[in-house]
Design a protein around this motif. Structure first.
Motif, mmCIF file in Angstrom:
data_model
loop_
_atom_site.group_PDB
_atom_site.id
_atom_site.type_symbol
_atom_site.label_atom_id
_atom_site.label_comp_id
_atom_site.label_asym_id
_atom_site.label_seq_id
_atom_site.Cartn_x
_atom_site.Cartn_y
_atom_site.Cartn_z
ATOM 1 N N ALA A 149 11.363 8.093 5.054
ATOM 2 C CA ALA A 149 12.784 8.443 5.027
ATOM 3 C C ALA A 149 13.668 7.238 5.362
ATOM 4 N N GLY A 150 14.678 7.038 4.549
ATOM 5 C CA GLY A 150 15.702 6.061 4.881
ATOM 6 C C GLY A 150 15.339 4.610 4.692
ATOM 7 N N VAL A 151 14.178 4.334 4.113
ATOM 8 C CA VAL A 151 13.838 2.934 3.844
ATOM 9 C C VAL A 151 13.923 2.685 2.344
ATOM 10 N N PRO A 152 14.211 1.429 1.952
ATOM 11 C CA PRO A 152 14.342 1.164 0.511
ATOM 12 C C PRO A 152 12.995 1.260 -0.192
ATOM 13 N N GLN A 153 13.064 1.525 -1.476
ATOM 14 C CA GLN A 153 11.872 1.471 -2.336
ATOM 15 C C GLN A 153 12.030 0.272 -3.226
ATOM 16 N N PRO A 154 11.257 -0.801 -3.103
ATOM 17 C CA PRO A 154 10.243 -1.023 -2.082
ATOM 18 C C PRO A 154 10.819 -1.726 -0.853
ATOM 19 N N ILE A 155 10.035 -1.782 0.206
ATOM 20 C CA ILE A 155 10.317 -2.680 1.329
ATOM 21 C C ILE A 155 9.684 -4.030 0.988
ATOM 22 N N VAL A 156 10.464 -5.083 1.092
ATOM 23 C CA VAL A 156 9.935 -6.424 0.811
ATOM 24 C C VAL A 156 9.796 -7.194 2.118
ATOM 25 N N ILE A 157 8.586 -7.658 2.404
ATOM 26 C CA ILE A 157 8.370 -8.531 3.568
ATOM 27 C C ILE A 157 8.112 -9.929 3.022
ATOM 28 N N PRO A 158 9.033 -10.857 3.265
ATOM 29 C CA PRO A 158 8.930 -12.161 2.593
ATOM 30 C C PRO A 158 7.660 -12.946 2.934
ATOM 31 N N HIS A 159 7.249 -12.874 4.209
ATOM 32 C CA HIS A 159 6.102 -13.683 4.610
ATOM 33 C C HIS A 159 5.173 -12.832 5.453
ATOM 34 N N GLN A 160 3.949 -12.674 5.005
ATOM 35 C CA GLN A 160 3.046 -11.779 5.713
ATOM 36 C C GLN A 160 1.601 -12.165 5.401
ATOM 37 N N GLU A 161 0.703 -11.846 6.324
ATOM 38 C CA GLU A 161 -0.721 -11.995 6.059
ATOM 39 C C GLU A 161 -1.128 -10.995 4.981
ATOM 40 N N MET A 162 -2.112 -11.388 4.164
ATOM 41 C CA MET A 162 -2.601 -10.458 3.141
ATOM 42 C C MET A 162 -3.706 -9.576 3.713
ATOM 43 N N TYR A 163 -3.589 -8.258 3.485
ATOM 44 C CA TYR A 163 -4.654 -7.294 3.766
ATOM 45 C C TYR A 163 -4.963 -6.621 2.436
ATOM 46 N N GLY A 164 -6.240 -6.687 2.007
ATOM 47 C CA GLY A 164 -6.550 -6.150 0.676
ATOM 48 C C GLY A 164 -7.717 -5.183 0.670
ATOM 49 N N GLU A 165 -7.787 -4.428 -0.422
ATOM 50 C CA GLU A 165 -8.901 -3.487 -0.613
ATOM 51 C C GLU A 165 -10.173 -4.247 -0.968
ATOM 52 N N PHE A 166 -11.283 -3.626 -0.687
ATOM 53 C CA PHE A 166 -11.545 -2.299 -0.221
ATOM 54 C C PHE A 166 -11.339 -2.223 1.301
ATOM 55 N N PHE A 167 -10.514 -1.254 1.703
ATOM 56 C CA PHE A 167 -10.278 -0.961 3.112
ATOM 57 C C PHE A 167 -11.195 0.222 3.419
#
Lengths: 257, 257, 257, 257
Positions: A149-167
């Motif tokens: 609720a109340g957050v934009p679609q999408p949320i953009v985080i400019p700089h972040q560590e990558m977490y990828g599948e398979f989780f």
């Protein structure tokens, strides 16, 4: 409606290790990561919550039997010191979740003892932490989920560590967010679980090396998740949880509301 | 927390056929089944709701474009006259659910056009309506689900029509209640679905021949379900629902809250 | 084990419009998109299947009552002519799925009448079809799902139309694949549903403007999906599906295997 | 198709305590409960399986690293001696499930260390074991699930211990069976889970005091469950499971099949 409307009691737990020993982290989170997490919850939920901070160094990590009894929702950030968390405390938190406490597990908390205990899987994943990080774009796949609720679609985080599948998690009971990363990986970054009478939410952002916990939309998701957990706290039906030996027709003689 | 707290606007819809033409039903529901349904919602949710009743005989069944725009949650009871419900109205209700309206479908509403439209399956089931009915015992399998809040485990309905498996519905997104009947049958009697931005709850009790809608626990479940639907109404995130042609990097230039 | 091992009867359905009227498509799929789809199924499943092709132009679109009775799994590609598909044929296919036929819906088939009928939602999505397309990377989130068997993690499609969230479908009963696109969007690109006694798989690749149906890994996923649907065909338990009026204790006198 | 078709290697594990020390149990299962369980699997799956029996008393409970490496599907019956199962063995079985081994957990195995480890919940339930037991009626809610193939709807067990809700398990990834009991209780008696690359099935019948493991339909469900687990064994996609540090664009240089 059916439950008391006293303020929600939130405990923000942080191992609080990186922020004290690494300069690069100290610059981003001078008062600890728990500070912007708590600030965001307070800004969004205001008078509906009381917030307490607890850290690894406290006796019993600040998670005594009494402290947990006074906690409706716990948020969890850990990374460097997962192994230092006492097994007895983990069992206590686990039991409290099944009893109805909510828990919001953040980022590297995916490898915490408590999250692995609740999931029953390895919770392993792919990761990449290049200097400067990479853009994470967080998409909701559930337009009316209270956590989105109340957050934009999408949320953009400019700089972040990558977490990828398979989780390696159980299929989420509700999937709220999926992230993509500049490198092309994807990640189930917002996952809801029902465990006993408690609710569990895992949210992938953010890392000690990146300032995403200062980002208002990230804070809002965490606050929304705390409020979502409260839904279970307030509707916890003790009569459902009963177990044990049940004589024939026990429920016919039970006092019915 | 994050959404407006105006009263929830509920429309209680009833085909209102049996109660006017059959003496046996008239004795149980002299003012129509909509009456105890509405009364229960009002008793449980009080000032949090405004309630309107609509029936088949009204122009457009009381479900005009405007009426639906003013409805947050719709409850639906139908049986004898499913085929008399206009297809255009069904399409309108369907679109409104995807847009965020909640719908609580009751008992024989399993065979309504709108429920079958939302489910995409036949919604067929086994049934038995012996004189005097038989005992239905309703068990919750989710102790902290808001729809099970405040009701006993189990709810006992002394006299009820039997509805049994196989119930041809999609696997519920959340299963809240399972019923057993004296004859040994079982039924998934409380089923939650997410469809678009809307929430759907199916609840098996009660029948025109039996007085279960006067039973406070049954009323409370219906009221809880209405409130649960409101969770989606209040968190409906318009920005998530957007679709259509999306130029490269559209989200980078979008205004971000 | 418990079911006959006769060859699986597959009908590959294609509207077959773009390939005949547009030069750009004809160059990629000179014999129609159904050709590489059928070829891939045959290569992977070999003697385990018999394949028939049906197209829009045939009487009843090649989907007569008899043809469907002889079909275990149907694959569906449509785009330009969704509206030309006869409603009676859609109802027939729908009933046949609930009765146990599998259906594999491909790419723009998300907007076909039959898929929307089965889903009960709008099935809308975001899209972008830039000249040259963009890279799609397909990740499995279920390492032992039969539909992901034998394909690399991830599958890379160099040039493809973008399909992005929010995709207005019910939460999948099993989520197998999530795609990312160069532009940063994500998409639930491999989704399983159980509907009645039938199984439904939606797979996002590929488009008439791009050659992905010639790509062996994409073909393999489609073949895997056909085989996965066969699991329901072979275990379809007629005794479960029975519905209607059931006298007390009917099952005690029933002939038991 | 895509996987080798060598015989499935099944290990039938039984704590084998009640049958040796209690006369009442010895009369029902003179050769141990593992005997009718193994016989049923052999009868249904024939040449498709090889079966080994292992019991608590063996070194490492017959579940050495090597034995597990040679096991595709493990069935588990325990009750009186849950606490005697070595934690190291539990961890080994757990890791092997995540790696792709199937596990079929029977009846009182709901309280085994391995099941609670996999579920992450307490796995508590209601129960009643009156002399002579009571009738359990098992209903399938999924007509094409392979585990329900070839058994009647419903399966009637004339004399059985009662297991009732609330059963503290995560919401099943697929719910196959729901039971009712003469006393009016219900139970989610056939539950599927995906955990890592492995599949888990819990099946409620039967108890040491009742002969249900001699009942052909109960045996058939167990055999079906073993075969269902094999679906994951045969499609286990090692490339999906990889985790750890992943340099940018690692998948572009990866060897692609």
């Amino acid at each position: 409606m059916t439950a008391a409307r006293r303020p929600l009691r939130v405990t923000v737990w942080n191992e609080y290790v990186h922020e004290r020993r690494e300069e690069s982290v100290k610059r981003i989170y001078p008062e600890g990561m728990h500070r912007p997490i708590a600030d965001g919850i307070r800004r969004e939920l205001g008078g509906d919550v009381t917030i307490r901070v607890a850290t690894l160094d406290e006796p019993q990590h600040g998670l005594t039997e009494e402290a947990l009894a006074q906690t409706d929702v716990l948020t969890w950030w850990g990374h460097a010191a997962h192994d230092k968390v006492d097994d007895a405390v983990v069992e206590r938190v686990h039991a409290r979740v099944l009893d109805g406490m909510g828990i919001v597990v953040l980022h590297s908390g995916h490898y915490s003892k408590i999250f692995r205990r609740l999931m029953g899987t390895s919770c392993s994943l792919r990761w990449r932490s290049d200097p400067g990080g990479e853009r994470e774009v967080i998409w909701s796949v559930n337009p009316a989920h209270p956590i989105a609720a109340g957050v934009p679609q999408p949320i953009v985080i400019p700089h972040q560590e990558m977490y990828g599948e398979f989780f390696d998690i159980p299929p989420p009971d509700e999937l709220v967010f999926i992230s993509s990363y500049e490198g092309g990986e994807v990640f189930r970054s917002g996952c809801c679980y029902i465990r006993g009478a408690g609710r569990v939410f895992y949210f992938a952002p953010a890392d000690q090396e990146f300032p995403a916990y200062h980002q208002p939309d990230v804070q809002r998701v965490i606050a929304n998740a705390v409020a979502w957990c409260a839904g279970a706290v307030r509707s916890n039906n003790e009569s459902v949880k009963s177990s044990g030996n049940a004589p024939r027709d026990w429920f016919l003689s039970a006092k019915v509301t």
